[in-house]
Motif scaffolding. Structure first.
Motif, mmCIF file in Angstrom:
data_model
loop_
_atom_site.group_PDB
_atom_site.id
_atom_site.type_symbol
_atom_site.label_atom_id
_atom_site.label_comp_id
_atom_site.label_asym_id
_atom_site.label_seq_id
_atom_site.Cartn_x
_atom_site.Cartn_y
_atom_site.Cartn_z
ATOM 1 N N ALA A 11 0.709 -1.535 -0.358
ATOM 2 C CA ALA A 11 0.223 -0.616 0.363
ATOM 3 C C ALA A 11 1.077 0.893 0.422
ATOM 4 C CB ALA A 11 -1.015 -0.034 1.030
ATOM 5 N N ARG A 12 1.965 0.984 0.780
ATOM 6 C CA ARG A 12 3.039 2.221 0.984
ATOM 7 C C ARG A 12 3.325 2.798 -0.009
ATOM 8 N NH1 ARG A 12 5.805 2.552 6.749
ATOM 9 N NH2 ARG A 12 3.848 2.696 8.376
ATOM 10 N N GLY A 13 3.885 1.424 -1.187
ATOM 11 C CA GLY A 13 4.890 1.768 -1.967
ATOM 12 C C GLY A 13 3.609 2.113 -3.709
ATOM 13 N N LEU A 14 2.088 2.381 -4.184
ATOM 14 C CA LEU A 14 1.339 1.872 -4.369
ATOM 15 C C LEU A 14 1.440 3.221 -4.219
ATOM 16 C CD1 LEU A 14 -1.501 -0.769 -5.227
ATOM 17 C CD2 LEU A 14 0.996 -0.118 -6.464
ATOM 18 N N ARG A 15 1.080 3.681 -2.986
ATOM 19 C CA ARG A 15 0.407 5.370 -1.993
ATOM 20 C C ARG A 15 1.767 6.574 -3.021
ATOM 21 N NH1 ARG A 15 0.224 5.281 3.897
ATOM 22 N NH2 ARG A 15 -1.220 3.712 3.081
ATOM 23 N N ARG A 16 3.397 5.595 -3.335
ATOM 24 C CA ARG A 16 3.868 6.909 -3.218
ATOM 25 C C ARG A 16 3.975 6.592 -5.422
ATOM 26 N NH1 ARG A 16 7.826 4.204 0.480
ATOM 27 N NH2 ARG A 16 7.523 2.347 -1.045
ATOM 28 N N ARG A 21 -3.555 9.651 -9.588
ATOM 29 C CA ARG A 21 -3.543 9.037 -11.233
ATOM 30 C C ARG A 21 -5.260 9.103 -11.795
ATOM 31 N NH1 ARG A 21 0.922 11.368 -11.918
ATOM 32 N NH2 ARG A 21 -0.747 12.114 -12.986
ATOM 33 N N ARG A 22 -5.138 9.281 -12.643
ATOM 34 C CA ARG A 22 -6.594 9.147 -12.980
ATOM 35 C C ARG A 22 -6.336 7.623 -14.135
ATOM 36 N NH1 ARG A 22 -10.751 11.605 -12.397
ATOM 37 N NH2 ARG A 22 -9.657 14.006 -12.366
ATOM 38 N N ILE A 23 -7.400 6.734 -13.568
ATOM 39 C CA ILE A 23 -7.887 5.317 -14.667
ATOM 40 C C ILE A 23 -8.694 5.747 -15.682
ATOM 41 C CG2 ILE A 23 -8.536 3.531 -14.757
ATOM 42 C CD1 ILE A 23 -8.620 3.647 -11.898
ATOM 43 N N VAL A 24 -7.866 4.803 -16.835
ATOM 44 C CA VAL A 24 -8.171 5.458 -18.382
ATOM 45 C C VAL A 24 -9.047 4.144 -19.173
ATOM 46 C CG1 VAL A 24 -7.419 6.789 -20.487
ATOM 47 C CG2 VAL A 24 -6.108 7.195 -19.368
ATOM 48 N N PRO A 45 -12.639 3.857 -15.436
ATOM 49 C CA PRO A 45 -12.537 5.060 -16.400
ATOM 50 C C PRO A 45 -13.496 5.725 -15.838
ATOM 51 C CG PRO A 45 -13.567 2.483 -17.563
ATOM 52 C CD PRO A 45 -13.618 2.111 -16.265
ATOM 53 N N GLY A 46 -11.980 7.347 -15.395
ATOM 54 C CA GLY A 46 -12.470 8.393 -15.437
ATOM 55 C C GLY A 46 -12.434 8.683 -13.863
ATOM 56 N N ARG A 47 -11.710 8.121 -13.499
ATOM 57 C CA ARG A 47 -12.036 8.106 -11.616
ATOM 58 C C ARG A 47 -10.397 8.160 -10.979
ATOM 59 N NH1 ARG A 47 -16.086 7.144 -8.163
ATOM 60 N NH2 ARG A 47 -18.187 6.158 -9.322
ATOM 61 N N GLN A 48 -10.315 8.769 -10.821
ATOM 62 C CA GLN A 48 -8.879 9.249 -9.606
ATOM 63 C C GLN A 48 -8.480 8.452 -9.103
ATOM 64 O OE1 GLN A 48 -8.226 13.494 -8.350
ATOM 65 N NE2 GLN A 48 -6.602 13.339 -9.107
ATOM 66 N N ILE A 49 -7.371 8.107 -8.518
ATOM 67 C CA ILE A 49 -7.076 6.816 -6.997
ATOM 68 C C ILE A 49 -6.787 8.132 -5.927
ATOM 69 C CG2 ILE A 49 -5.158 5.647 -6.162
ATOM 70 C CD1 ILE A 49 -5.076 4.350 -9.743
ATOM 71 N N ALA A 50 -7.973 8.420 -5.437
ATOM 72 C CA ALA A 50 -7.610 9.489 -4.098
ATOM 73 C C ALA A 50 -6.551 9.580 -3.371
ATOM 74 C CB ALA A 50 -9.310 10.225 -3.904
ATOM 75 N N ALA A 51 -6.888 7.730 -2.799
ATOM 76 C CA ALA A 51 -5.960 6.848 -1.754
ATOM 77 C C ALA A 51 -5.541 5.945 -1.754
ATOM 78 C CB ALA A 51 -6.530 7.794 -0.070
ATOM 79 N N VAL A 52 -4.624 5.288 -0.910
ATOM 80 C CA VAL A 52 -4.258 4.122 -1.609
ATOM 81 C C VAL A 52 -4.341 3.598 -0.171
ATOM 82 C CG1 VAL A 52 -2.787 1.948 -1.474
ATOM 83 C CG2 VAL A 52 -3.434 4.328 -2.800
#
Ligand SMILES: [Zn+2]
Length: 312
Positions: A11-16, A21-24, A45-52
């Motif tokens: 999870a920490r790695g993905l956060r970094r 990023r937005r999913i296309v 599609p279209g959503r942004q990764i706001a937190a991990v």
């Protein structure tokens, strides 16, 4: 199986790597471990990764409302949602250049707006992925017990000492504590000098206090060392963890106990192989220990008959 420290590491790695990023687009391979594959294709599609976030052994990719679509958001896409990811036995999730060839067992590819792909690879497919809006997510998460890193002394003790189940089973039970699995259960019981087959209700207040303290210390140290790599755990950067070098009980059958030099033994407790020191962690009377390689039946019988019982 990845446990709390390994999932926290990923999870920490993905956060970094992918926060913001937005999913296309979404490409799926085999989908038998995905709750509703069509929902991923329709709603990601279209959503942004706001937190991990980590929740027990789960990862939660919190997704903001969809934007930048050619369509008007429908089906609740204007509301936040989450992608729940459980790595199962062999799951790995990491961002990669989209030009890099996909591995055979890559089953989920999320193309990101910076051109990379977030890929989920899982040889055995014991993992789980689910797209969940807020209400079903809350419903899903309410089944789980306390995070062992957050539980107070009192909360930990009441979850353990009120129960007539074996302590090993209680540590593994995700509705009691979320995030502990076989490795960190055995490591913390060895450190606290508690036999895995002892009943939760039979632990003293002091033993519960010690167990909570050592469990937290072990989990925190394992997070710093980016988890344990036993077979194939890799973090979000594709690197193995290092905590396996510090294991004192798990996987050490027949080797000398780091405290007293007795042979570490193995027994099945709560349906799982459990490693412990028979001298430092005295167990219930007649509790069967599995024979060491090459040990005769007669010798095992004699040894099991001698097992101390006074401290059950
Ligand atoms: Zn020992």
């Amino acid at each position: 199986m990845p446990e709390l420290p390994e999932v926290e590491t990923v999870a920490r790695g993905l956060r970094r790597a992918i926060l913001g990023r937005r999913i296309v687009s979404v490409t799926l391979g085999k989908t038998d471990f995905i709750d509703d594959p069509a929902a991923l294709e329709e709603h990601l599609p279209g959503r942004q990764i706001a937190a991990v976030e980590r929740f027990g052994k789960f990862m939660l990719l919190r997704l903001s409302a969809a934007a930048g679509l050619n369509r008007v958001p429908t089906n609740g896409d204007a509301a936040p949602a989450a992608l729940l990811v459980h790595l199962g036995m062999t799951g790995q999730i990491a961002p990669m250049p989209s030009a890099q060839p996909r591995e055979k067992h890559t089953h989920v590819c999320l193309l990101l707006d910076d051109g990379r792909e977030l890929r989920y690879t899982d040889v055995r497919r014991f993992g789980r992925i689910a797209y969940l809006t807020e209400a079903p997510l809350a419903e899903e998460l309410k089944e789980f017990g306390a995070d062992p890193l957050e539980a107070s002394d009192d909360e930990f003790a009441s979850r353990i000492r009120g129960r007539r189940a074996r302590i090993k089973a209680l540590l593994l039970d995700q509705s009691v504590l979320r995030g502990v699995g076989n490795i960190y259960a055995d490591e913390s019981l060895w450190r606290a000098k508690i036999h895995p087959a002892r009943l939760g209700a039979q632990l003293s207040k002091q033993q519960a206090k010690t167990l909570r303290r050592v469990l937290q210390e072990i989990l925190q140290k394992a997070i710093v060392m980016r988890g344990s790599s036993i077979s194939d755990f890799l973090d979000a950067e594709g690197e193995p963890g290092e905590y396996q070098r510090h294991h004192r009980a798990y996987g050490r059958e027949g080797k000398a106990c780091y405290r007293c030099k007795s042979s570490v033994r193995r027994a099945i407790v709560a349906g799982r192989s459990s490693y412990f020191c028979p001298k430092c962690q005295p167990g219930p009377r007649g509790f069967a220990v599995l024979p060491l390689r090459g040990e005769t039946k007669k010798r095992v019988k004699r040894r099991n008959a001698r097992r101390p019982s006074a401290r059950l």
